[in-house]
Design an enzyme around this catalytic site. Structure first.
Site, PDB file in Angstrom:
ATOM      1  N   LEU A 179      73.335 -23.274 -79.931  1.00  0.00           N
ATOM      2  CA  LEU A 179      74.599 -23.873 -80.358  1.00  0.00           C
ATOM      3  C   LEU A 179      74.545 -24.533 -81.730  1.00  0.00           C
ATOM      4  O   LEU A 179      75.481 -25.211 -82.140  1.00  0.00           O
ATOM      5  CB  LEU A 179      75.117 -24.875 -79.313  1.00  0.00           C
ATOM      6  CG  LEU A 179      75.171 -24.352 -77.872  1.00  0.00           C
ATOM      7  CD1 LEU A 179      75.620 -25.449 -76.925  1.00  0.00           C
ATOM      8  CD2 LEU A 179      76.050 -23.124 -77.759  1.00  0.00           C
ATOM      9  N   CYS A 180      73.467 -24.340 -82.463  1.00  0.00           N
ATOM     10  CA  CYS A 180      73.333 -24.883 -83.811  1.00  0.00           C
ATOM     11  C   CYS A 180      73.975 -23.894 -84.790  1.00  0.00           C
ATOM     12  O   CYS A 180      73.712 -22.696 -84.727  1.00  0.00           O
ATOM     13  CB  CYS A 180      71.851 -25.081 -84.126  1.00  0.00           C
ATOM     14  SG  CYS A 180      71.543 -26.039 -85.606  1.00  0.00           S
ATOM     15  N   HIS A 181      74.826 -24.396 -85.676  1.00  0.00           N
ATOM     16  CA  HIS A 181      75.528 -23.525 -86.618  1.00  0.00           C
ATOM     17  C   HIS A 181      74.590 -22.951 -87.673  1.00  0.00           C
ATOM     18  O   HIS A 181      73.740 -23.672 -88.196  1.00  0.00           O
ATOM     19  CB  HIS A 181      76.631 -24.307 -87.342  1.00  0.00           C
ATOM     20  CG  HIS A 181      77.759 -24.698 -86.459  1.00  0.00           C
ATOM     21  ND1 HIS A 181      77.751 -25.861 -85.741  1.00  0.00           N
ATOM     22  CD2 HIS A 181      78.924 -24.073 -86.170  1.00  0.00           C
ATOM     23  CE1 HIS A 181      78.873 -25.942 -85.045  1.00  0.00           C
ATOM     24  NE2 HIS A 181      79.601 -24.872 -85.284  1.00  0.00           N
TER      25      HIS A 181
ATOM     26  N   MET B 177      69.311 -31.113 -87.889  1.00  0.00           N
ATOM     27  CA  MET B 177      68.484 -30.206 -87.079  1.00  0.00           C
ATOM     28  C   MET B 177      67.581 -29.354 -87.963  1.00  0.00           C
ATOM     29  O   MET B 177      66.433 -29.075 -87.600  1.00  0.00           O
ATOM     30  CB  MET B 177      69.357 -29.322 -86.183  1.00  0.00           C
ATOM     31  CG  MET B 177      70.107 -30.093 -85.108  1.00  0.00           C
ATOM     32  SD  MET B 177      69.077 -31.209 -84.117  1.00  0.00           S
ATOM     33  CE  MET B 177      67.880 -30.096 -83.436  1.00  0.00           C
TER      34      MET B 177
ATOM     35  N   ASP C   9      47.834 -25.687 -86.254  1.00  0.00           N
ATOM     36  CA  ASP C   9      47.301 -24.330 -86.088  1.00  0.00           C
ATOM     37  C   ASP C   9      46.161 -24.047 -87.062  1.00  0.00           C
ATOM     38  O   ASP C   9      45.142 -23.470 -86.688  1.00  0.00           O
ATOM     39  CB  ASP C   9      48.413 -23.302 -86.272  1.00  0.00           C
ATOM     40  CG  ASP C   9      47.889 -21.884 -86.143  1.00  0.00           C
ATOM     41  OD1 ASP C   9      47.306 -21.557 -85.084  1.00  0.00           O
ATOM     42  OD2 ASP C   9      48.039 -21.101 -87.102  1.00  0.00           O
TER      43      ASP C   9
END
Length: 158
Positions: free
Chosen positions: A75-77, A113, A128
């Site tokens: 739901l992130c644009h 976000m 990593d």
């Protein structure tokens, strides 16, 4: 009307309609840090990590992640990102790496976000690239530290 913008009146998930919102300059910065032993940090600062340049690789990974946020977060644009910068600073006092990601756009919705995704993926990349030397590293403190633009105005915390 629901208080949660991604939930409609029936409780179903939805993507917020931002078509009626004004396009404004927006910026957000997110930060976190990766703690590690001093010997592991020395691999970064001395450029002797087996996988290569840890900071450069993490910086590129964070930039790439910011651009892909809408594919990772439901739901992130998808946004037209104007700029992404990542600061990765070795800190002997932690010891570890401090990470700050800043994302800019001009649009109808914020870039918090994207900044959070950039900082977290940069931190995951540090982990990593150094996990062969130390598995006990910790990624900590992920948060938005600054946000500007939009209806809700400016926000700052450290």
């Amino acid at each position: 009307m629901s208080r949660l913008t991604h939930i409609d009146e029936r409780g179903a998930a939805r993507m917020v309609d931002v078509s009626g919102k004004a396009e404004t300059a927006r910026e957000a910065t997110a930060a976190c840090h990766v703690t590690m032993r001093a010997e592991t940090l020395a691999l970064v600062t001395e450029g002797t990590a087996k996988k290569g340049d840890v900071l450069a690789t993490a910086r590129i990974a964070g930039i790439m992640a910011a651009k892909r946020t809408s594919e990772l977060i439901p739901l992130c644009h998808p946004l037209a990102i104007a700029g992404v910068t990542l600061e990765l600073e070795p800190d002997a006092a932690l010891p570890g790496i401090r990470i700050a990601a800043t994302v800019k756009t001009t649009g109808p919705t914020g870039v918090e976000m994207e900044a959070l995704t950039a900082a977290s993926v940069a931190a995951l990349t540090v982990y990593d690239m150094l996990k062969a030397a130390e598995r006990e590293m910790r990624i900590e403190g992920l948060r938005v530290i600054r946000k500007s633009g939009g209806k809700s105005g400016d926000f700052r915390q450290e």
